[in-house]
Write a protein that holds these residues in place. Structure first.
Motif, PDB file in Angstrom:
ATOM      1  N   ILE A  60      70.329  93.945  33.874  1.00 53.20           N
ATOM      2  CA  ILE A  60      69.436  94.144  32.741  1.00 53.20           C
ATOM      3  C   ILE A  60      69.048  95.622  32.691  1.00 53.20           C
ATOM      4  O   ILE A  60      68.419  96.138  33.623  1.00 53.20           O
ATOM      5  N   VAL A  61      69.430  96.299  31.637  1.00 52.56           N
ATOM      6  CA  VAL A  61      69.092  97.717  31.477  1.00 52.56           C
ATOM      7  C   VAL A  61      67.669  97.850  30.946  1.00 52.56           C
ATOM      8  O   VAL A  61      66.845  98.580  31.495  1.00 52.56           O
ATOM      9  N   ASP A  62      67.362  97.135  29.873  1.00 53.69           N
ATOM     10  CA  ASP A  62      66.013  97.077  29.339  1.00 53.69           C
ATOM     11  C   ASP A  62      65.841  95.786  28.556  1.00 53.69           C
ATOM     12  O   ASP A  62      66.810  95.107  28.235  1.00 53.69           O
ATOM     13  N   GLY A  63      64.583  95.453  28.274  1.00 51.71           N
ATOM     14  CA  GLY A  63      64.304  94.181  27.635  1.00 51.71           C
ATOM     15  C   GLY A  63      63.799  93.175  28.657  1.00 51.71           C
ATOM     16  O   GLY A  63      63.352  93.526  29.747  1.00 51.71           O
ATOM     17  N   ARG A  64      63.904  91.900  28.330  1.00 56.73           N
ATOM     18  CA  ARG A  64      63.455  90.835  29.228  1.00 56.73           C
ATOM     19  C   ARG A  64      64.328  89.612  29.005  1.00 56.73           C
ATOM     20  O   ARG A  64      64.612  89.235  27.875  1.00 56.73           O
ATOM     21  N   VAL A  65      64.750  88.979  30.114  1.00 55.45           N
ATOM     22  CA  VAL A  65      65.661  87.835  30.055  1.00 55.45           C
ATOM     23  C   VAL A  65      65.111  86.711  30.920  1.00 55.45           C
ATOM     24  O   VAL A  65      64.689  86.947  32.059  1.00 55.45           O
ATOM     25  N   LYS A  66      65.097  85.505  30.385  1.00 59.94           N
ATOM     26  CA  LYS A  66      64.680  84.353  31.195  1.00 59.94           C
ATOM     27  C   LYS A  66      65.908  83.536  31.585  1.00 59.94           C
ATOM     28  O   LYS A  66      66.871  83.425  30.817  1.00 59.94           O
ATOM     29  N   VAL A  67      65.858  82.997  32.795  1.00 55.46           N
ATOM     30  CA  VAL A  67      66.896  82.076  33.263  1.00 55.46           C
ATOM     31  C   VAL A  67      66.214  80.727  33.433  1.00 55.46           C
ATOM     32  O   VAL A  67      65.167  80.622  34.084  1.00 55.46           O
ATOM     33  N   CYS A  68      66.777  79.696  32.825  1.00 52.44           N
ATOM     34  CA  CYS A  68      66.112  78.396  32.812  1.00 52.44           C
ATOM     35  C   CYS A  68      67.123  77.253  32.874  1.00 52.44           C
ATOM     36  O   CYS A  68      68.322  77.442  32.657  1.00 52.44           O
ATOM     37  N   ALA A 171      49.874  94.808  40.044  1.00 50.35           N
ATOM     38  CA  ALA A 171      49.188  95.837  39.260  1.00 50.35           C
ATOM     39  C   ALA A 171      48.203  96.636  40.114  1.00 50.35           C
ATOM     40  O   ALA A 171      47.280  97.257  39.588  1.00 50.35           O
ATOM     41  N   GLY A 172      48.393  96.595  41.449  1.00 51.75           N
ATOM     42  CA  GLY A 172      47.532  97.381  42.338  1.00 51.75           C
ATOM     43  C   GLY A 172      46.167  96.771  42.529  1.00 51.75           C
ATOM     44  O   GLY A 172      45.152  97.487  42.536  1.00 51.75           O
ATOM     45  N   SER A 173      46.111  95.438  42.675  1.00 48.05           N
ATOM     46  CA  SER A 173      44.850  94.695  42.864  1.00 48.05           C
ATOM     47  C   SER A 173      43.922  94.812  41.656  1.00 48.05           C
ATOM     48  O   SER A 173      42.692  94.826  41.787  1.00 48.05           O
ATOM     49  N   ALA A 174      44.510  94.892  40.484  1.00 49.32           N
ATOM     50  CA  ALA A 174      43.731  95.010  39.248  1.00 49.32           C
ATOM     51  C   ALA A 174      42.975  93.719  38.961  1.00 49.32           C
ATOM     52  O   ALA A 174      43.452  92.620  39.268  1.00 49.32           O
ATOM     53  N   LYS A 175      41.788  93.863  38.368  1.00 47.31           N
ATOM     54  CA  LYS A 175      41.006  92.688  37.976  1.00 47.31           C
ATOM     55  C   LYS A 175      41.392  92.217  36.568  1.00 47.31           C
ATOM     56  O   LYS A 175      41.111  91.076  36.200  1.00 47.31           O
ATOM     57  N   ASP A 176      41.998  93.099  35.786  1.00 48.08           N
ATOM     58  CA  ASP A 176      42.477  92.735  34.455  1.00 48.08           C
ATOM     59  C   ASP A 176      43.998  92.690  34.481  1.00 48.08           C
ATOM     60  O   ASP A 176      44.643  93.687  34.827  1.00 48.08           O
ATOM     61  N   VAL A 177      44.573  91.535  34.138  1.00 41.55           N
ATOM     62  CA  VAL A 177      46.023  91.380  34.152  1.00 41.55           C
ATOM     63  C   VAL A 177      46.495  90.921  32.778  1.00 41.55           C
ATOM     64  O   VAL A 177      45.730  90.335  32.003  1.00 41.55           O
ATOM     65  N   GLU A 178      47.750  91.186  32.502  1.00 43.39           N
ATOM     66  CA  GLU A 178      48.336  90.835  31.211  1.00 43.39           C
ATOM     67  C   GLU A 178      49.432  89.801  31.428  1.00 43.39           C
ATOM     68  O   GLU A 178      50.322  89.996  32.267  1.00 43.39           O
ATOM     69  N   LEU A 179      49.349  88.691  30.700  1.00 45.40           N
ATOM     70  CA  LEU A 179      50.414  87.692  30.766  1.00 45.40           C
ATOM     71  C   LEU A 179      51.621  88.236  30.014  1.00 45.40           C
ATOM     72  O   LEU A 179      51.509  88.607  28.846  1.00 45.40           O
ATOM     73  N   ALA A 180      52.766  88.284  30.678  1.00 48.15           N
ATOM     74  CA  ALA A 180      53.951  88.892  30.072  1.00 48.15           C
ATOM     75  C   ALA A 180      54.586  88.001  29.020  1.00 48.15           C
ATOM     76  O   ALA A 180      55.408  88.464  28.226  1.00 48.15           O
TER      77      ALA A 180
END
Length: 234
Positions: A60-68, A171-180
């Motif tokens: 994967i060069v860029d983007g996002r791929v799911k395997v299912c 994320a370095g022990s961040a308290k705010d996280v983002e669902l990808a």
């Protein structure tokens, strides 16, 4: 899927960004880059189907791929989500048979396709390449064993808490996280139905453990979250 032409130098750069090939000599990297092909997939497009004949694998060069994989009832189980620099479908390289799962682009994605025969030809001259791949496959096997353990023995709240703590750690022990991904996709990844995941998020929020706003999650009570991850009932 669209095939595009990129300079060999660019393809060598992408190979080097993948841990599997980061230590290749210049000659070997050039040889592999010359036989590779660049492919672009739109969001929602299938990269390969489970059960299809495997004639190579992708980086994967860029983007996002799911395997299912899909159950008999059509329910989706997300096994992995790949992003830039990660190989995808490499298990089939050794078997030379069929892809064991389906890969789908989750966003506009570009990949570098490595033909199986060309890879194995290079691997015969570079045993360290096989050792790198063995180490990668071992890490993934460990992850799948943990996934099976989670799906068979753990509550949805435990799986979710572990996922949130993992996002925080990355994320370095961040308290705010983002669902990808969307909540529906996260549910599939955690082996839950979307309604159950939504109820679990609401209960965790009502108890002051987290705060959810869209895909952004604030981890308000890390100690309680850790207890859930350790198996405490919600």
């Amino acid at each position: 899927m669209k095939r595009v032409t990129e300079p060999v130098a660019r393809r060598i750069e992408w190979l080097g960004a993948c841990s599997l090939f980061s230590e290749l000599s210049s000659d070997h990297a050039t040889a592999l880059a010359e036989v590779s092909g660049v492919r672009i997939y739109e969001s929602g497009e299938i990269i390969f189907h489970g059960g299809a004949s495997a004639d190579g694998f992708h980086i994967i060069v860029d983007g996002r791929v799911k395997v299912c994989r899909y159950g008999a009832d059509g329910r989706e189980q997300v096994l992995h989500i790949f992003e830039g620099g990660e190989p995808c479908g490499e298990v089939a390289v050794f078997e030379g048979r069929d892809f064991p799962a389906t890969a789908e682009a989750m966003a506009l994605s570009r990949t570098l396709f490595i033909p199986r025969d060309d890879f194995l030809r290079l691997a015969r001259t570079r045993p360290d390449l096989l050792m790198n791949m063995l180490a990668m496959l071992s890490r993934r096997l460990r992850r799948f064993v943990e996934m099976i353990d989670d799906l068979s023995l753990k509550e949805v709240s435990t799986r979710l808490a572990r996922h949130l703590l993992d996002l925080s750690e990355k994320a370095g022990s961040a308290k705010d996280v983002e669902l990808a991904t969307s909540k529906a996709m996260l549910a599939a990844r955690l082996g839950a139905v979307a309604e159950t995941l939504s109820r679990t998020l609401t209960r965790m929020q009502n108890k002051g453990i987290i705060h959810v706003e869209g895909r952004r999650v604030t981890l308000k009570n890390m100690a309680a979250l850790q207890r859930l991850a350790d198996g405490e009932k919600l």
